[in-house]
Design an enzyme around this catalytic site. Structure first.
Site, PDB file in Angstrom:
ATOM      1  N   TRP A   1     -36.379  18.579 -76.224  1.00  0.00           N
ATOM      2  CA  TRP A   1     -35.007  19.087 -76.174  1.00  0.00           C
ATOM      3  C   TRP A   1     -34.812  20.183 -75.120  1.00  0.00           C
ATOM      4  O   TRP A   1     -33.698  20.585 -74.857  1.00  0.00           O
ATOM      5  CB  TRP A   1     -34.622  19.649 -77.553  1.00  0.00           C
ATOM      6  CG  TRP A   1     -35.670  20.545 -78.148  1.00  0.00           C
ATOM      7  CD1 TRP A   1     -36.566  20.193 -79.126  1.00  0.00           C
ATOM      8  CD2 TRP A   1     -35.967  21.915 -77.816  1.00  0.00           C
ATOM      9  NE1 TRP A   1     -37.405  21.254 -79.414  1.00  0.00           N
ATOM     10  CE2 TRP A   1     -37.061  22.321 -78.623  1.00  0.00           C
ATOM     11  CE3 TRP A   1     -35.434  22.827 -76.915  1.00  0.00           C
ATOM     12  CZ2 TRP A   1     -37.619  23.602 -78.554  1.00  0.00           C
ATOM     13  CZ3 TRP A   1     -35.986  24.100 -76.834  1.00  0.00           C
ATOM     14  CH2 TRP A   1     -37.063  24.472 -77.655  1.00  0.00           C
ATOM     15  N   ASN A   2     -35.879  20.718 -74.498  1.00  0.00           N
ATOM     16  CA  ASN A   2     -35.657  21.934 -73.701  1.00  0.00           C
ATOM     17  C   ASN A   2     -34.929  21.680 -72.372  1.00  0.00           C
ATOM     18  O   ASN A   2     -34.145  22.501 -71.919  1.00  0.00           O
ATOM     19  CB  ASN A   2     -36.966  22.711 -73.491  1.00  0.00           C
ATOM     20  CG  ASN A   2     -37.979  21.963 -72.679  1.00  0.00           C
ATOM     21  OD1 ASN A   2     -37.943  20.735 -72.591  1.00  0.00           O
ATOM     22  ND2 ASN A   2     -38.912  22.687 -72.085  1.00  0.00           N
TER      23      ASN A   2
ATOM     24  N   LYS B   1     -37.399   7.541 -76.850  1.00  0.00           N
ATOM     25  CA  LYS B   1     -37.154   8.280 -78.088  1.00  0.00           C
ATOM     26  C   LYS B   1     -36.951   9.746 -77.725  1.00  0.00           C
ATOM     27  O   LYS B   1     -37.874  10.420 -77.281  1.00  0.00           O
ATOM     28  CB  LYS B   1     -38.357   8.136 -79.033  1.00  0.00           C
ATOM     29  CG  LYS B   1     -38.083   8.746 -80.399  1.00  0.00           C
ATOM     30  CD  LYS B   1     -39.190   9.700 -80.809  1.00  0.00           C
ATOM     31  CE  LYS B   1     -38.813  10.522 -82.023  1.00  0.00           C
ATOM     32  NZ  LYS B   1     -37.770  11.537 -81.797  1.00  0.00           N
ATOM     33  N   HIS B   2     -35.740  10.217 -77.923  1.00  0.00           N
ATOM     34  CA  HIS B   2     -35.430  11.603 -77.558  1.00  0.00           C
ATOM     35  C   HIS B   2     -35.647  12.521 -78.764  1.00  0.00           C
ATOM     36  O   HIS B   2     -35.904  12.065 -79.873  1.00  0.00           O
ATOM     37  CB  HIS B   2     -33.986  11.695 -77.037  1.00  0.00           C
ATOM     38  CG  HIS B   2     -33.847  12.693 -75.921  1.00  0.00           C
ATOM     39  ND1 HIS B   2     -34.376  13.964 -75.997  1.00  0.00           N
ATOM     40  CD2 HIS B   2     -33.244  12.620 -74.713  1.00  0.00           C
ATOM     41  CE1 HIS B   2     -34.108  14.618 -74.882  1.00  0.00           C
ATOM     42  NE2 HIS B   2     -33.425  13.831 -74.070  1.00  0.00           N
TER      43      HIS B   2
ATOM     44  N   GLY C   1     -43.879  17.468 -74.646  1.00  0.00           N
ATOM     45  CA  GLY C   1     -43.611  18.121 -75.921  1.00  0.00           C
ATOM     46  C   GLY C   1     -44.705  19.094 -76.271  1.00  0.00           C
ATOM     47  O   GLY C   1     -45.441  19.568 -75.402  1.00  0.00           O
ATOM     48  N   SER C   2     -44.812  19.362 -77.561  1.00  0.00           N
ATOM     49  CA  SER C   2     -45.761  20.378 -78.018  1.00  0.00           C
ATOM     50  C   SER C   2     -47.178  19.839 -77.967  1.00  0.00           C
ATOM     51  O   SER C   2     -47.406  18.624 -77.896  1.00  0.00           O
ATOM     52  CB  SER C   2     -45.426  20.775 -79.455  1.00  0.00           C
ATOM     53  OG  SER C   2     -45.686  19.665 -80.298  1.00  0.00           O
TER      54      SER C   2
ATOM     55  N   GLU D   1     -47.377  15.880 -70.982  1.00  0.00           N
ATOM     56  CA  GLU D   1     -46.976  17.159 -70.386  1.00  0.00           C
ATOM     57  C   GLU D   1     -46.701  18.072 -71.565  1.00  0.00           C
ATOM     58  O   GLU D   1     -45.689  17.919 -72.245  1.00  0.00           O
ATOM     59  CB  GLU D   1     -45.745  16.913 -69.504  1.00  0.00           C
ATOM     60  CG  GLU D   1     -45.634  17.896 -68.377  1.00  0.00           C
ATOM     61  CD  GLU D   1     -44.814  19.074 -68.779  1.00  0.00           C
ATOM     62  OE1 GLU D   1     -45.382  20.011 -69.373  1.00  0.00           O
ATOM     63  OE2 GLU D   1     -43.609  19.066 -68.495  1.00  0.00           O
ATOM     64  N   LEU D   2     -47.626  18.986 -71.829  1.00  0.00           N
ATOM     65  CA  LEU D   2     -47.573  19.751 -73.084  1.00  0.00           C
ATOM     66  C   LEU D   2     -47.241  21.219 -72.828  1.00  0.00           C
ATOM     67  O   LEU D   2     -46.485  21.524 -71.918  1.00  0.00           O
ATOM     68  CB  LEU D   2     -48.909  19.572 -73.829  1.00  0.00           C
ATOM     69  CG  LEU D   2     -49.332  18.105 -73.993  1.00  0.00           C
ATOM     70  CD1 LEU D   2     -50.683  17.992 -74.661  1.00  0.00           C
ATOM     71  CD2 LEU D   2     -48.287  17.307 -74.760  1.00  0.00           C
TER      72      LEU D   2
ATOM     73  N   CYS E   1     -41.867  24.954 -70.433  1.00  0.00           N
ATOM     74  CA  CYS E   1     -43.320  24.855 -70.531  1.00  0.00           C
ATOM     75  C   CYS E   1     -43.976  25.678 -69.434  1.00  0.00           C
ATOM     76  O   CYS E   1     -45.024  26.284 -69.629  1.00  0.00           O
ATOM     77  CB  CYS E   1     -43.749  23.394 -70.444  1.00  0.00           C
ATOM     78  SG  CYS E   1     -43.024  22.527 -69.054  1.00  0.00           S
TER      79      CYS E   1
HETATM   80  O1  LIG Z   1     -40.545  22.509 -69.732  1.00  0.00           O
HETATM   81  C1  LIG Z   1     -40.977  22.056 -68.671  1.00  0.00           C
HETATM   82  C2  LIG Z   1     -40.123  21.566 -67.597  1.00  0.00           C
HETATM   83  C3  LIG Z   1     -39.753  22.632 -66.637  1.00  0.00           C
HETATM   84  C4  LIG Z   1     -38.788  22.156 -65.635  1.00  0.00           C
HETATM   85  C5  LIG Z   1     -38.498  23.125 -64.564  1.00  0.00           C
HETATM   86  O2  LIG Z   1     -38.942  24.246 -64.648  1.00  0.00           O
HETATM   87  O3  LIG Z   1     -37.804  22.741 -63.610  1.00  0.00           O
END
Ligand SMILES: O=CCCCC(=O)O
Length: 452
Positions: A129-130, A153-154, A205-206, A227-228, A261
């Site tokens: 969701w971020n 799957k979102h 995700g986490s 990608e965690l 992240c």
């Molecule tokens: O949460 C990770 C993606 C980061 C995307 C960005 O910083 O552009």
């Protein structure tokens, strides 16, 4: 249950039932059926559709940003910025896909060979969701150009973003059975990965989600990109403008309310600058990042994505203080929405949980390093290895430090962020594989050797 809850107020706006087992099965059937004709289309044809998607994302930037603001509290201007990167990503793969997928001739012992670059089949994407649209874009754009089909799957708090993305792609000309959104629950993911029609999975995700998906993917021998989390270090070696450095580092940490992240979560400052850096950073964070409505373009500190997320981060801060960290500013939950005051912590030691864990919110931790070597050692003393930054005036020195950092990406004199043509990804517990740039189209590629 998927649900839209406004994090600025806590108001529940809409609930959507999870997909049934039959619906999930039907969705897998669709992306499996769609694969045969999609992979047979020319790369140029697929790239044209992806290019049209870029145009539509740009046209719909305002409405897409508003959806993200409602669903996960992103500041409206940051939402527009996110769509800008999404447009870049779709354009990058539309423009460069044909070259990136060109045959690669080879001279080998005793003759010639060629490597052809084709798709592998239907893929599952599990996205967070971020950055509700960007995260999907960096998986989907390269794979559509390559010829893979996608079941997406979102996150359960972003159903409207999920539907909006599907509708952009549909309107751009992506066939119905080539990109399919599913409101599957997390508990249905193992069954999707066990299905022989699905060939791979990309998850952002986490760490915990990564462990579950990697275990299921491994059991089923499915290619995985993960990608965690991250707890990126930012080393300040020296500066000829401390205010600018403080501003740049605070901006990078507070972007997306600290929920990136790759945000610089650990500032590591050399001893001669440390006290002044902490004082100015504390002042900047306390005075500038004041909570407000994320729909108001003037707001500097929006809510976190949910009440649960805000409570969790507030709990991490509280625990750090109980364990002996110094709270320089912030740390309190502000209601009624998912707000947490922007926070600065210092004196965090390896005995405290906050030293090694990821804090996914508007919290900066500052460490003092006596020497360059100690700064590198602190930077590398982390289970994570996503990104890192080095700030300094001497490029050679900064590059030397960058080369010693255990991370998938290091930025000199900038922090966080990403761009379409630069590979993105981490090592250690931050995951595996790369997205974006040329590397991003290779993860789910069949590099077929043909011995001529
Ligand atoms: O949460 C990770 C993606 C980061 C995307 C960005 O910083 O552009």
């Amino acid at each position: 249950m998927y649900a839209v809850t406004n994090p600025a107020t806590g108001e529940l706006i809409e609930q959507i039932e999870n997909a049934t087992e039959e619906e999930v099965g039907a969705a897998i059937g669709r992306v499996h059926r769609g694969y045969d004709s999609w992979r047979r289309r020319t790369v140029a044809d697929r790239a044209k559709i992806v290019s049209r998607a870029a145009e539509l994302f740009a046209e719909r930037a305002g409405e897409l940003a508003a959806i993200m603001t409602l669903e996960m509290g992103k500041r409206i201007n940051e939402g527009r910025g996110e769509i800008g990167i999404v447009v870049d990503i779709f354009n990058y793969y539309a423009d460069n896909g044909p070259d990136l997928l060109a045959d690669e001739p080879m001279t080998i012992k005793g003759g010639e060979a060629v490597i052809t670059k084709g798709p592998i089949g239907p893929l599952l994407g599990v996205m967070p969701w971020n950055f509700p649209i960007y995260q999907v874009a960096r998986f989907v754009a390269p794979n559509l150009v390559l010829g893979n089909t996608i079941l997406l799957k979102h996150a359960s708090i972003c159903p409207r973003s999920a539907v909006a993305i599907e509708s952009v792609l549909r309107d751009a000309g992506v066939p119905d059975d080539v990109y399919v959104n599913t409101f599957a629950s997390s508990s249905q993911i193992p069954a999707i990965l066990a299905d022989p029609r699905i060939q791979g999975v990309s998850l952002t995700g986490s760490e915990q989600a990564g462990i579950s998906v990697a275990a299921e993917a491994g059991r089923n021998l499915k290619k995985t990109v993960l990608e965690l989390g991250g707890s990126d270090p930012l080393i300040v070696l020296d500066t000829d403008d401390l205010d600018e450095t403080v501003k740049a580092t605070a901006t990078a940490r507070m972007r997306n309310c600290g929920q990136s992240c790759n945000a610089p979560k650990r500032m590591i400052v050399l001893a001669d600058l440390y006290d002044e850096f902490v004082d100015r950073l504390t002042k900047r964070v306390a005075d500038f990042y004041l909570p407000g409505d994320p729909a108001d373009p003037e707001t500097k500190l929006p809510p976190l994505a949910s009440i649960a997320a805000a409570d969790e981060v507030a709990g991490q801060v509280e625990k750090a203080v109980e364990q002996g960290a110094t709270l320089r500013t912030g740390g309190r939950r502000v209601g009624p929405g998912a707000y947490l005051e922007a926070t600065v912590l210092t004196d965090v030691t390896p005995e405290m949980d906050a030293y090694y864990e990821e804090i996914f919110g508007p919290v900066v931790i500052v460490f003092r390093a006596e020497t360059e070597e100690q700064a590198i050692a602190i930077a590398n003393d982390s289970p994570f290895g996503l990104g890192a930054s080095v700030f300094g005036t001497d490029r050679e020195r900064s590059s030397r430090v960058a080369r010693q950092i255990e991370a998938g990406m290091v930025y000199l004199n900038s922090a966080g962020g990403s761009q379409a043509d630069l590979p993105f990804g981490g090592i250690k517990r931050s995951g595996m594989g790369r997205e974006l740039g040329p590397a991003g189209i290779e993860e789910f590629m069949n590099k077929k050797s043909i011995r001529l």
